[in-house]
Design a protein around this motif. Structure first.
Motif, PDB file in Angstrom:
ATOM      1  N   THR A 121       0.832  -1.209   0.000  1.00 23.79           N
ATOM      2  CA  THR A 121       0.000   0.000   0.000  1.00 23.79           C
ATOM      3  C   THR A 121       0.862   1.253   0.000  1.00 23.79           C
ATOM      4  O   THR A 121       0.353   2.366   0.095  1.00 23.79           O
ATOM      5  CB  THR A 121      -0.937   0.006   1.222  1.00 23.79           C
ATOM      6  N   GLY A 122       2.170   1.068  -0.093  1.00 23.36           N
ATOM      7  CA  GLY A 122       3.145   2.149  -0.145  1.00 23.36           C
ATOM      8  C   GLY A 122       4.520   1.531  -0.345  1.00 23.36           C
ATOM      9  O   GLY A 122       4.648   0.309  -0.463  1.00 23.36           O
ATOM     10  N   ILE A 129      10.535  -3.249   1.456  1.00 24.05           N
ATOM     11  CA  ILE A 129      10.837  -1.970   0.802  1.00 24.05           C
ATOM     12  C   ILE A 129      10.790  -2.162  -0.712  1.00 24.05           C
ATOM     13  O   ILE A 129      11.412  -3.074  -1.247  1.00 24.05           O
ATOM     14  CB  ILE A 129      12.238  -1.461   1.194  1.00 24.05           C
ATOM     15  N   VAL A 130      10.064  -1.296  -1.394  1.00 24.64           N
ATOM     16  CA  VAL A 130      10.001  -1.296  -2.857  1.00 24.64           C
ATOM     17  C   VAL A 130      10.891  -0.168  -3.372  1.00 24.64           C
ATOM     18  O   VAL A 130      10.819   0.958  -2.882  1.00 24.64           O
ATOM     19  CB  VAL A 130       8.556  -1.080  -3.363  1.00 24.64           C
ATOM     20  N   THR A 131      11.733  -0.485  -4.365  1.00 28.65           N
ATOM     21  CA  THR A 131      12.555   0.524  -5.029  1.00 28.65           C
ATOM     22  C   THR A 131      12.422   0.335  -6.536  1.00 28.65           C
ATOM     23  O   THR A 131      12.094  -0.757  -7.008  1.00 28.65           O
ATOM     24  CB  THR A 131      14.043   0.407  -4.621  1.00 28.65           C
ATOM     25  N   VAL A 132      12.665   1.422  -7.272  1.00 28.70           N
ATOM     26  CA  VAL A 132      12.556   1.392  -8.733  1.00 28.70           C
ATOM     27  C   VAL A 132      13.676   2.220  -9.352  1.00 28.70           C
ATOM     28  O   VAL A 132      14.224   3.110  -8.714  1.00 28.70           O
ATOM     29  CB  VAL A 132      11.197   1.943  -9.225  1.00 28.70           C
ATOM     30  N   SER A 133      13.968   1.928 -10.613  1.00 32.47           N
ATOM     31  CA  SER A 133      14.959   2.724 -11.336  1.00 32.47           C
ATOM     32  C   SER A 133      14.372   4.073 -11.720  1.00 32.47           C
ATOM     33  O   SER A 133      15.069   5.088 -11.709  1.00 32.47           O
ATOM     34  CB  SER A 133      15.432   1.977 -12.577  1.00 32.47           C
ATOM     35  N   LEU A 180       2.093   8.866 -11.848  1.00 29.13           N
ATOM     36  CA  LEU A 180       0.753   8.287 -11.809  1.00 29.13           C
ATOM     37  C   LEU A 180       0.777   6.783 -11.580  1.00 29.13           C
ATOM     38  O   LEU A 180      -0.235   6.186 -11.223  1.00 29.13           O
ATOM     39  CB  LEU A 180       0.009   8.582 -13.111  1.00 29.13           C
ATOM     40  N   TYR A 181       1.936   6.153 -11.797  1.00 28.44           N
ATOM     41  CA  TYR A 181       2.065   4.695 -11.691  1.00 28.44           C
ATOM     42  C   TYR A 181       3.316   4.334 -10.882  1.00 28.44           C
ATOM     43  O   TYR A 181       4.274   3.807 -11.420  1.00 28.44           O
ATOM     44  CB  TYR A 181       2.126   4.069 -13.084  1.00 28.44           C
ATOM     45  N   PRO A 182       3.312   4.619  -9.562  1.00 37.87           N
ATOM     46  CA  PRO A 182       4.497   4.364  -8.740  1.00 37.87           C
ATOM     47  C   PRO A 182       4.794   2.867  -8.607  1.00 37.87           C
ATOM     48  O   PRO A 182       3.898   2.026  -8.684  1.00 37.87           O
ATOM     49  CB  PRO A 182       4.134   4.974  -7.389  1.00 37.87           C
ATOM     50  N   GLY A 183       6.062   2.553  -8.388  1.00 36.69           N
ATOM     51  CA  GLY A 183       6.534   1.179  -8.353  1.00 36.69           C
ATOM     52  C   GLY A 183       5.858   0.271  -7.347  1.00 36.69           C
ATOM     53  O   GLY A 183       5.636  -0.904  -7.625  1.00 36.69           O
ATOM     54  N   GLN A 233       2.906  -0.025  -6.521  1.00 37.72           N
ATOM     55  CA  GLN A 233       1.592  -0.508  -6.967  1.00 37.72           C
ATOM     56  C   GLN A 233       1.662  -1.849  -7.699  1.00 37.72           C
ATOM     57  O   GLN A 233       0.688  -2.594  -7.724  1.00 37.72           O
ATOM     58  CB  GLN A 233       0.914   0.515  -7.881  1.00 37.72           C
ATOM     59  N   VAL A 234       2.809  -2.178  -8.314  1.00 37.26           N
ATOM     60  CA  VAL A 234       2.916  -3.418  -9.079  1.00 37.26           C
ATOM     61  C   VAL A 234       2.786  -4.651  -8.179  1.00 37.26           C
ATOM     62  O   VAL A 234       2.488  -5.733  -8.648  1.00 37.26           O
ATOM     63  CB  VAL A 234       4.223  -3.448  -9.897  1.00 37.26           C
ATOM     64  N   PHE A 235       2.960  -4.467  -6.880  1.00 40.27           N
ATOM     65  CA  PHE A 235       2.848  -5.580  -5.939  1.00 40.27           C
ATOM     66  C   PHE A 235       1.434  -5.660  -5.372  1.00 40.27           C
ATOM     67  O   PHE A 235       1.239  -5.645  -4.168  1.00 40.27           O
ATOM     68  CB  PHE A 235       3.899  -5.455  -4.836  1.00 40.27           C
ATOM     69  N   GLY A 236       0.465  -5.686  -6.256  1.00 43.19           N
ATOM     70  CA  GLY A 236      -0.890  -6.000  -5.822  1.00 43.19           C
ATOM     71  C   GLY A 236      -2.015  -5.070  -6.162  1.00 43.19           C
ATOM     72  O   GLY A 236      -3.136  -5.517  -6.331  1.00 43.19           O
ATOM     73  N   SER A 237      -1.780  -3.782  -6.273  1.00 39.97           N
ATOM     74  CA  SER A 237      -2.933  -2.902  -6.410  1.00 39.97           C
ATOM     75  C   SER A 237      -2.931  -2.021  -7.649  1.00 39.97           C
ATOM     76  O   SER A 237      -3.842  -1.227  -7.824  1.00 39.97           O
ATOM     77  CB  SER A 237      -3.048  -2.009  -5.172  1.00 39.97           C
ATOM     78  N   GLY A 238      -1.936  -2.127  -8.499  1.00 42.06           N
ATOM     79  CA  GLY A 238      -1.935  -1.248  -9.662  1.00 42.06           C
ATOM     80  C   GLY A 238      -0.734  -1.457 -10.553  1.00 42.06           C
ATOM     81  O   GLY A 238      -0.083  -2.503 -10.508  1.00 42.06           O
ATOM     82  N   ILE A 239      -0.424  -0.469 -11.317  1.00 40.02           N
ATOM     83  CA  ILE A 239       0.574  -0.551 -12.378  1.00 40.02           C
ATOM     84  C   ILE A 239       1.841   0.200 -11.995  1.00 40.02           C
ATOM     85  O   ILE A 239       1.783   1.272 -11.403  1.00 40.02           O
ATOM     86  CB  ILE A 239      -0.014   0.059 -13.670  1.00 40.02           C
ATOM     87  N   TRP A 240       3.002  -0.367 -12.371  1.00 37.81           N
ATOM     88  CA  TRP A 240       4.269   0.365 -12.347  1.00 37.81           C
ATOM     89  C   TRP A 240       4.604   0.722 -13.785  1.00 37.81           C
ATOM     90  O   TRP A 240       4.506  -0.099 -14.687  1.00 37.81           O
ATOM     91  CB  TRP A 240       5.411  -0.458 -11.757  1.00 37.81           C
ATOM     92  N   LYS A 241       5.001   1.972 -13.990  1.00 35.20           N
ATOM     93  CA  LYS A 241       5.416   2.448 -15.309  1.00 35.20           C
ATOM     94  C   LYS A 241       6.651   3.311 -15.119  1.00 35.20           C
ATOM     95  O   LYS A 241       6.659   4.221 -14.301  1.00 35.20           O
ATOM     96  CB  LYS A 241       4.291   3.257 -15.952  1.00 35.20           C
ATOM     97  N   SER A 242       7.708   2.971 -15.872  1.00 34.36           N
ATOM     98  CA  SER A 242       8.892   3.830 -15.824  1.00 34.36           C
ATOM     99  C   SER A 242       8.561   5.141 -16.540  1.00 34.36           C
ATOM    100  O   SER A 242       7.544   5.247 -17.220  1.00 34.36           O
ATOM    101  CB  SER A 242      10.091   3.131 -16.483  1.00 34.36           C
TER     102      SER A 242
END
Length: 179
Positions: free
Chosen positions: A37-38, A45-49, A54-57, A59-68
């Motif tokens: 949920t965050g 801990i979630v981290t992204v490159s 609008l599509y934070p990283g 979210q890909v772990f269950g509730s939405g989309i990750w987009k670079s």
């Protein structure tokens, strides 16, 4: 009747049952990563490159989309750090807001404390909406990621669902609904 979801594995049924259907698709697999949920909640801990706001990283772990971010051609990655080292032996990624942004070439990697260790490599994925990978791994790592080096046709990466599976908990189950 029974429904059998094997996800590519051989399933032996050791009783007399009527089978309504047999499918290769997993039904509600259990991910080792909690529904986030965050970036740090409920745990890990979630981290992204990079990410589109609008599509934070996470979210890909269950509730939405990750987009670079747009115009940031791959490589791009999203990672999850467990609270304790965990043995992961499989993963799946699903759809995105644009099939052209789905991973075509990528690696599934683990952090050994010094560098990323490649556990599984995919080159030339032909399915632009889903991918499931399994591999041999007996080492418990604290952090895992998918590192995308090519997509189908866009200048960004997008994934709708990213699940990781622990040893003994691959997405395979047999459902018995009656005798």
């Amino acid at each position: 009747g029974d429904t059998v979801a094997s996800n590519g594995f051989t399933v032996a049924i050791d009783q007399n049952v009527n089978v309504d259907s047999i499918t290769n698709a997993a039904i509600n697999p259990v991910s080792a990563v909690p529904i986030m949920t965050g970036y740090t909640s409920p745990s890990g801990i979630v981290t992204v490159s990079s990410e589109d706001s609008l599509y934070p990283g996470w979210q890909v772990f269950g509730s939405g989309i990750w987009k670079s971010v747009n115009n940031a051609s791959p490589p791009a990655w999203v990672a999850y750090e467990f609270t304790t080292p965990t043995i992961i032996i499989g993963y799946n990624i699903n759809g995105s807001i644009n099939s052209g942004a789905f991973p075509k070439d990528f690696t599934f990697e683990a952090w050994n404390g010094t560098s990323w260790v490649v556990l599984h490599t995919v080159v030339g994925n032909s399915n632009s909406s889903t991918y499931t990978g399994t591999f041999s791994n007996t080492t418990a790592y604290i952090k895992y990621r998918i590192n995308v080096t090519a997509v189908f046709s866009q200048n960004y990466v997008s994934i709708d669902v990213f699940n990781s599976f622990e040893s003994g908990r691959l997405p395979c189950r047999v459902i018995v609904t009656g005798k």
